[in-house]
Write a protein that holds these residues in place. Structure first.
Motif, PDB file in Angstrom:
ATOM      1  N   HIS A  69       4.343  12.011  -0.210  1.00 57.48           N
ATOM      2  CA  HIS A  69       3.818  11.011  -1.144  1.00 57.48           C
ATOM      3  C   HIS A  69       4.884  10.602  -2.158  1.00 57.48           C
ATOM      4  O   HIS A  69       4.907   9.466  -2.623  1.00 57.48           O
ATOM      5  CB  HIS A  69       2.583  11.552  -1.876  1.00 57.48           C
ATOM      6  CG  HIS A  69       1.435  11.853  -0.959  1.00 57.48           C
ATOM      7  ND1 HIS A  69       0.851  13.092  -0.892  1.00 57.48           N
ATOM      8  CD2 HIS A  69       0.784  11.077  -0.055  1.00 57.48           C
ATOM      9  CE1 HIS A  69      -0.126  13.066   0.010  1.00 57.48           C
ATOM     10  NE2 HIS A  69      -0.192  11.861   0.534  1.00 57.48           N
ATOM     11  N   ASN A  96      -4.067  12.197  -1.723  1.00 57.36           N
ATOM     12  CA  ASN A  96      -5.464  12.511  -1.492  1.00 57.36           C
ATOM     13  C   ASN A  96      -6.038  13.332  -2.642  1.00 57.36           C
ATOM     14  O   ASN A  96      -5.396  14.264  -3.136  1.00 57.36           O
ATOM     15  CB  ASN A  96      -5.605  13.268  -0.175  1.00 57.36           C
ATOM     16  CG  ASN A  96      -5.043  12.455   0.977  1.00 57.36           C
ATOM     17  OD1 ASN A  96      -5.307  11.257   1.094  1.00 57.36           O
ATOM     18  ND2 ASN A  96      -4.235  13.086   1.805  1.00 57.36           N
ATOM     19  N   ASP A 131       0.884  -1.163   0.000  1.00 61.20           N
ATOM     20  CA  ASP A 131       0.000   0.000   0.000  1.00 61.20           C
ATOM     21  C   ASP A 131       0.924   1.216   0.000  1.00 61.20           C
ATOM     22  O   ASP A 131       1.578   1.491   1.008  1.00 61.20           O
ATOM     23  CB  ASP A 131      -0.872  -0.106   1.269  1.00 61.20           C
ATOM     24  CG  ASP A 131      -1.790   1.080   1.522  1.00 61.20           C
ATOM     25  OD1 ASP A 131      -1.385   2.228   1.273  1.00 61.20           O
ATOM     26  OD2 ASP A 131      -2.915   0.842   2.017  1.00 61.20           O
ATOM     27  N   ASP A 147      -9.516   1.622   6.979  1.00 65.01           N
ATOM     28  CA  ASP A 147      -8.355   0.740   7.085  1.00 65.01           C
ATOM     29  C   ASP A 147      -8.738  -0.625   7.662  1.00 65.01           C
ATOM     30  O   ASP A 147      -8.160  -1.642   7.274  1.00 65.01           O
ATOM     31  CB  ASP A 147      -7.237   1.405   7.899  1.00 65.01           C
ATOM     32  CG  ASP A 147      -6.230   2.089   6.975  1.00 65.01           C
ATOM     33  OD1 ASP A 147      -6.020   1.576   5.845  1.00 65.01           O
ATOM     34  OD2 ASP A 147      -5.655   3.125   7.353  1.00 65.01           O
ATOM     35  N   SER A 166      -0.499   6.608  -2.419  1.00 63.80           N
ATOM     36  CA  SER A 166      -1.729   6.975  -1.710  1.00 63.80           C
ATOM     37  C   SER A 166      -1.933   8.462  -1.403  1.00 63.80           C
ATOM     38  O   SER A 166      -2.130   8.834  -0.237  1.00 63.80           O
ATOM     39  CB  SER A 166      -1.829   6.173  -0.402  1.00 63.80           C
ATOM     40  OG  SER A 166      -1.628   4.809  -0.654  1.00 63.80           O
ATOM     41  N   TYR A 219     -11.032   7.444   8.575  1.00 64.18           N
ATOM     42  CA  TYR A 219      -9.810   6.817   8.044  1.00 64.18           C
ATOM     43  C   TYR A 219      -9.603   5.406   8.633  1.00 64.18           C
ATOM     44  O   TYR A 219      -9.277   4.461   7.916  1.00 64.18           O
ATOM     45  CB  TYR A 219      -8.656   7.744   8.437  1.00 64.18           C
ATOM     46  CG  TYR A 219      -7.304   7.473   7.825  1.00 64.18           C
ATOM     47  CD1 TYR A 219      -7.155   7.348   6.443  1.00 64.18           C
ATOM     48  CD2 TYR A 219      -6.163   7.397   8.629  1.00 64.18           C
ATOM     49  CE1 TYR A 219      -5.888   7.138   5.892  1.00 64.18           C
ATOM     50  CE2 TYR A 219      -4.908   7.193   8.087  1.00 64.18           C
ATOM     51  CZ  TYR A 219      -4.772   7.058   6.729  1.00 64.18           C
ATOM     52  OH  TYR A 219      -3.526   6.855   6.189  1.00 64.18           O
TER      53      TYR A 219
HETATM   54  N1  ARG Z   1      -3.877   9.081   2.061  1.00 66.34           N
HETATM   55  C1  ARG Z   1      -3.045   8.934   3.209  1.00 66.34           C
HETATM   56  C2  ARG Z   1      -2.167  10.180   3.380  1.00 66.34           C
HETATM   57  O1  ARG Z   1      -2.001  10.943   2.478  1.00 66.34           O
HETATM   58  C3  ARG Z   1      -2.142   7.728   3.132  1.00 66.34           C
HETATM   59  C4  ARG Z   1      -2.850   6.404   3.084  1.00 66.34           C
HETATM   60  C5  ARG Z   1      -1.978   5.263   3.514  1.00 66.34           C
HETATM   61  N2  ARG Z   1      -2.623   3.991   3.420  1.00 66.34           N
HETATM   62  C6  ARG Z   1      -3.556   3.516   4.280  1.00 66.34           C
HETATM   63  N3  ARG Z   1      -4.077   2.337   4.056  1.00 66.34           N
HETATM   64  N4  ARG Z   1      -3.944   4.201   5.335  1.00 66.34           N
HETATM   65  O2  ARG Z   1      -1.637  10.401   4.455  1.00 66.34           O
END
Ligand code: ARG
Length: 593
Positions: free
Chosen positions: A141, A132, A127, A326, A130, A322
């Motif tokens: 990122h 946003n 993973d 998960d 990721s 969140y």
């Molecule tokens: N979108 C999140 C961020 O920008 C990271 C996600 C990481 N993956 C997860 N399964 N929580 O911080």
């Protein structure tokens, strides 16, 4: 008689020491040979520390136990006579003939360099990246993308079944505000106009946020939009898809520049199971209601007022978050994807979140006891001098600009070099070199650091031809490959390679050879610890040893034909090894730089 097995040398020696221990201490159940690479050059190549703990346990003299182990370990086919060093180490030095044999095997297999894919293949879900939706993809990122890609490449090379998952933040209450704003400023986006562009998404986000903070009526509209979106209202869903699509295009540009492949499976993917997951958690007693919220109390985490800090999976207003996503994601990844190992590549700031999620998932049975859940944390990217990473105007740096600037500077350097050396290259080749060096430099600078520490971003350092950098490694590869090519022999054919007799009489030849043979064990370490810097350190050390060899040993003008062939083969192996390592870092090679 010397023979080669599919075990690594360390494994072979470990087996041999274990046999000796079983004979010496028959009442010991599964004694640990404690076999590691030698910690000091004078200890040879490997050492066993088993005598120390065994002697302590049996109240014996450790030196004597070590002597016994040395005497009873059968190694004469691959090692010199084992040596004992105080207070109780047993040291092993590989025989030259054995080293030569392993090199032959490596040379005969230019694709995999003698490294067989793992017999026990795992399904690993990584993973990473990721970002946003509608927010900027920031340097954090970028780190996740670069580190995650490298880890995937290594695991793929070792034969694992790897799922590269982009867990994009495409769900959540911020969409209410974004959709409401979109409907006001770009109504045409909703009637399926494909040409509508939002321009800068980050600007769009900021403008929507500004309106949200200032206008209470707009806040109400935004709230209604969240509800409408979750209820599947057509126009809201269409606005949401439009926003996702716009972001996706922007993210894809970065992935294309980096040559990183990802499968998008964002937070919204798990939406339909969030309610069910909460119900299961509550029914099983893993989660309990606390002040209206559904909470999981895991670990001894305490918040500010010394109160236990739970993992909240449903807020008191009924909203999911969140953590809920998960939890649902782990359930899906274990049940549907059949993942044996799940890796989360994010900044170290999310350590608490993941430790709580993992513990909750184990308790709930979403993860099996044997499922490996690992948070792979990394430090911050800072500007030179350890400050926050910003442009001169104080704005956050756009990733595209950052990458393009690296490529631009690499091109400038390359053109200067060509001019200084009176060389000529086609425009096409110059562009290619600039891209490979520029992007490679950014990746390498990130990966060569211990990922848990913060690292300082410096174009000058990462683009330098000296030191542990991508340009240096690319240069080393091109140079060594060039030496081999001048030799004008073809070692790419298996049968020819198998007939090469390696001559390792010079200490620098032997030292280079042994470094080449450490490739496999280094990769196994990386597979376990997920620290790409060990790959960079390995390459750097390998290139240093090559330089020592090249200073001391004439290659093209070696005294005999056999010696010349052996040395050319060492060049070829070094070049192949560097190329493989660069490939695993996500950096292609260049013929000339
Ligand atoms: N979108 C999140 C961020 O920008 C990271 C996600 C990481 N993956 C997860 N399964 N929580 O911080």
């Amino acid at each position: 008689e010397v023979s080669v097995t599919s075990m690594t040398t360390r494994e072979v020696l470990a087996t041999r020491v274990t046999e000796a221990l079983n004979n010496l201490f028959p009442d010991e159940e599964s004694p640990d040979p404690q076999l590691t690479a030698a910690t000091r050059p004078e200890f040879g190549d490997y050492q066993s520390n088993a005598a120390l703990s065994l002697a302590k346990k049996k109240k014996m003299n450790p030196l004597q136990v070590a002597e016994e182990i040395a005497k009873h370990t059968k190694t004469d086919d691959i090692c010199e006579q084992p040596q004992v060093a105080p207070p109780g180490f047993v040291n092993f030095t590989l025989k030259k003939e054995y080293v030569a044999l392993l090199l032959q095997k490596m040379l005969a297999d230019p694709q995999r360099l003698g490294i067989a894919p793992r017999e026990k293949k795992q399904r690993v879900l990584v993973d990473f990246s990721s970002p946003n939706i509608a927010k900027e993809m920031h340097v954090g990122h970028l780190r996740s993308t670069i580190i995650g890609d490298c880890i995937c490449r290594v695991l793929e090379f070792l034969g694992h079944d790897v799922l590269r998952i982009n867990h994009v933040g495409d769900w959540g209450t911020q969409f209410g505000m974004l959709i409401a704003y979109l409907k006001q400023v770009k109504p045409d986006a909703l009637i399926g106009s494909t040409t509508t562009s939002l321009g800068d998404l980050v600007e769009f986000y900021k403008a929507a946020k500004k309106k949200f903070d200032e206008d209470s009526e707009f806040q109400e509209t935004a709230r209604r939009e969240v509800v409408a979106l979750q209820a599947g209202d057509e126009s809201s869903v269409r606005a949401w898809s439009f926003l996702c699509e716009q972001s996706r295009k922007e993210f894809q540009q970065i992935y294309d520049m980096l040559d990183v492949k990802l499968t998008e499976r964002g937070e919204s993917f798990y939406n339909e199971w969030l309610g069910e997951v909460c119900k299961e958690l509550e029914d099983s007693g893993v989660a309990v209601r606390d002040e209206g919220a559904l909470c999981i109390f895991v670990g001894g985490h305490t918040g500010r007022q010394g109160k236990a800090q739970p993992l909240i999976v449903r807020k008191s207003d009924g909203g999911f978050n969140y953590a809920t996503t998960d939890m649902a994601a782990i359930r899906y990844r274990v049940k549907e994807d059949k993942a044996d190992r799940i890796l989360y590549i994010t900044d170290a700031g999310q350590a608490l979140h993941f430790s709580q999620v993992f513990e909750a998932a184990k308790r709930m049975g979403y993860a099996k006891p044997e499922t490996k859940l690992e948070h792979v944390p990394f430090g911050l990217v800072q500007s030179e001098g350890g400050k926050k990473f910003k442009t001169r105007q104080g704005e956050t740096v756009k990733l595209k600009d950052l990458l393009q600037e690296a490529v631009r500077r690499a091109e400038e350097d390359f053109r200067n070099r060509l001019q200084a050396e009176g060389r000529e290259e086609s425009e096409e080749y110059i562009k290619r070199v600039a891209h490979v060096i520029g992007i490679g430099a950014v990746k390498y600078a990130d990966l060569k650091n211990n990922r848990t520490s913060n690292y300082q971003f410096s174009y000058t350092k990462m683009l330098s031809l000296q030191g542990n950098t991508a340009p240096y490694m690319l240069y080393a590869f091109a140079r060594i490959q060039g030496i081999y090519r001048k030799g004008d022999i073809d070692l790419n054919q298996g049968h020819q390679a198998e007939n090469v007799q390696f001559i390792l009489d010079d200490p620098t030849e032997l030292s280079l050879a042994k470094m080449l043979l450490q490739l496999e064990e280094m990769l196994f370490l990386l597979e376990r610890d997920l620290k790409p810097n060990i790959l960079c350190d390995y390459m750097f050390e390998l290139s240093q040893r090559f330089n020592q060899f090249y200073e001391n040993c004439p290659v093209l003008k070696a005294e005999t034909v056999d010696l010349r062939t052996s040395r050319l083969a060492l060049c070829k192996l070094t070049a192949n090894t560097l190329a493989l390592c660069l490939h695993l870092l996500g950096i292609p090679t260049l013929e000339r730089i």
